[in-house]
Write a protein that holds these residues in place. Structure first.
Motif, PDB file in Angstrom:
ATOM      1  N   LEU A 129       0.690  -0.841   0.131  1.00 14.98           N
ATOM      2  CA  LEU A 129      -0.215   0.254   0.102  1.00 14.98           C
ATOM      3  C   LEU A 129       1.144   1.155  -0.044  1.00 14.98           C
ATOM      4  CD1 LEU A 129      -2.694  -1.216   2.478  1.00 14.98           C
ATOM      5  CD2 LEU A 129      -3.421  -0.149   0.326  1.00 14.98           C
ATOM      6  N   GLY A 130       1.991   1.311   0.718  1.00 19.48           N
ATOM      7  CA  GLY A 130       2.661   2.187   1.031  1.00 19.48           C
ATOM      8  C   GLY A 130       2.278   3.786   1.650  1.00 19.48           C
ATOM      9  N   SER A 131       2.488   4.440   1.465  1.00 23.73           N
ATOM     10  CA  SER A 131       1.252   5.972   2.162  1.00 23.73           C
ATOM     11  C   SER A 131       0.754   6.124   1.265  1.00 23.73           C
ATOM     12  CB  SER A 131       3.233   6.721   2.812  1.00 23.73           C
ATOM     13  OG  SER A 131       3.218   6.693   3.539  1.00 23.73           O
ATOM     14  N   GLY A 132      -0.431   7.049   1.873  1.00 24.29           N
ATOM     15  CA  GLY A 132      -1.594   8.181   1.027  1.00 24.29           C
ATOM     16  C   GLY A 132      -2.454   7.933   1.569  1.00 24.29           C
ATOM     17  N   HIS A 133      -3.885   7.560   1.102  1.00 28.59           N
ATOM     18  CA  HIS A 133      -4.786   8.163   1.630  1.00 28.59           C
ATOM     19  C   HIS A 133      -6.186   6.634   1.568  1.00 28.59           C
ATOM     20  CE1 HIS A 133      -5.926  10.092  -1.287  1.00 28.59           C
ATOM     21  NE2 HIS A 133      -7.678   9.979  -1.502  1.00 28.59           N
ATOM     22  N   LEU A 134      -6.707   6.505   1.974  1.00 31.01           N
ATOM     23  CA  LEU A 134      -8.243   5.289   1.998  1.00 31.01           C
ATOM     24  C   LEU A 134      -9.549   6.064   2.073  1.00 31.01           C
ATOM     25  CD1 LEU A 134      -8.680   2.002   3.753  1.00 31.01           C
ATOM     26  CD2 LEU A 134     -10.910   3.966   4.063  1.00 31.01           C
ATOM     27  N   ALA A 135     -10.102   6.862   0.739  1.00 26.40           N
ATOM     28  CA  ALA A 135     -11.088   6.891   1.223  1.00 26.40           C
ATOM     29  C   ALA A 135     -12.626   6.270   1.760  1.00 26.40           C
ATOM     30  CB  ALA A 135     -11.363   8.329   0.090  1.00 26.40           C
ATOM     31  N   MET A 136     -13.891   6.777   2.110  1.00 26.56           N
ATOM     32  CA  MET A 136     -15.157   5.713   1.950  1.00 26.56           C
ATOM     33  C   MET A 136     -16.026   6.529   2.012  1.00 26.56           C
ATOM     34  SD  MET A 136     -14.005   3.394   4.994  1.00 26.56           S
ATOM     35  CE  MET A 136     -12.862   4.731   6.092  1.00 26.56           C
TER      36      MET A 136
END
Length: 330
Positions: A129-136
């Motif tokens: 996955l690394g770095s970033g974001h998860l959006a729901m």
């Protein structure tokens, strides 16, 4: 949740492609169990993803079903990750109450490099996955406002991201467990097939959850002291019990959801409710693709024409659609 029964009496035979709610009144917790077999196998087989990518996307699908199936609205629940890792993008689209589709994009060389490193499953997922974001995102239709919650991804697992989301956005004590693997199904094909399972437990006492003060980016000023809220004894017990679940218990078809819940919470009187079948379904169609293309400027559509037609491949299900450019000017 139209009916409830003791866990021993329910789902002794249902092994695949369902989500089932449950309650443990003695601990003031509610939860859901998801099991996906043929549905997840169909989604992953269409793309021939490398095994680590398939496992990661399978977990994302299970998490999406666990979260989306709790919503009592029509529409869609969409989970999306966007990161700098080898798996740069995942999109899982859950059309409530029971239809799922998903896809991922990845860098094959970087995925192979992660796979060749000796690491635990959790470390491998974090590296992918690394770095970033998860959006729901909750999309209840064209006449409603979208709701979106976003949490950071920084080398952790999807389970950890879900815990952060509930702690910061919902402020409901929540624990999630996910597992995915290829398993031998038997039968005539003598092959291995993908399975994924998950369970979520939340503390929802009759008086309502005891909410902690807002966490950043909430209303509390940055740097302010945020007092810890003492964890309720019932929630501590429920959480610690769930943490004993092993990966194989979540995906083993010989261990039904009912049997798993009895093992975990039988002393507190666990009850399960009517399951919902989960279907692998894509929303694409010839008419949808045609209408989408009509929304492009004519000069853009002209650039898409090859050998007298426009060919569009659905990113979710890999279906190919052939469109005559002449009908787009109607």
């Amino acid at each position: 949740m139209s009916s409830a029964a003791p866990a021993e009496a329910v789902l002794d035979t249902a092994a695949d492609d369902f989500v089932v709610p449950f309650a443990v009144e003695g601990l003031d917790v509610r939860g859901r169990v998801v099991r996906l077999g043929p549905a997840i196998d169909t989604i992953l087989a269409r793309h021939a993803y490398p095994e680590p990518v398939s496992a990661l996307l399978a977990e994302a699908i299970a998490l999406t079903v666990l979260l989306g199936s709790s919503l009592k609205v029509e529409g869609r629940f969409i989970l999306q990750t966007q990161t700098d890792g080898p798996v740069g993008l995942m999109v899982v689209d859950f059309e409530m109450p029971d239809k799922i589709r998903a896809c991922a994009t990845f860098d094959a060389e970087r995925v192979a490099a992660v796979s060749n490193n000796e690491a635990t499953d959790g470390e491998t997922i974090g590296a992918l996955l690394g770095s970033g974001h998860l959006a729901m995102t909750i999309d209840a239709g064209p006449h409603t406002n979208r709701y979106q919650g976003v949490v950071p991804l920084d080398g952790g697992s999807l389970e950890e991201a879900a815990h952060v989301y509930f702690r910061q956005s919902e402020q409901i004590p929540t624990t999630v467990r996910l597992a995915a693997a290829r398993a031998f199904r038997g039968g005539t094909d003598r092959a291995y097939h993908w399975r994924v399972g998950g369970i979520i437990v939340q503390h929802l006492p009759p008086a309502g959850p005891r909410r902690a003060p807002d966490l950043p980016p909430g209303d509390v000023p940055e740097g302010a002291d945020i007092p810890d809220l003492e964890e309720a004894d019932e929630w501590t017990e429920a959480r610690l019990i769930l943490e004993t679940v092993e990966d194989h218990e979540l995906i083993d078809p010989s261990i039904s959801a009912g049997k798993l819940l009895v093992r975990l919470y039988h002393e507190r009187g666990v009850r399960v409710f009517d399951p919902t079948d989960i279907l692998e379904r894509c929303r694409c169609s010839q008419s949808r693709i045609t209408e989408m293309l009509k929304g492009f400027p004519p000069e853009d559509r002209a650039d898409m024409v090859k050998d007298g037609e426009i060919v569009v491949t659905c990113e979710f299900c890999s279906s190919r659609y052939h469109v005559d450019p002449a009908i787009l000017d109607d």
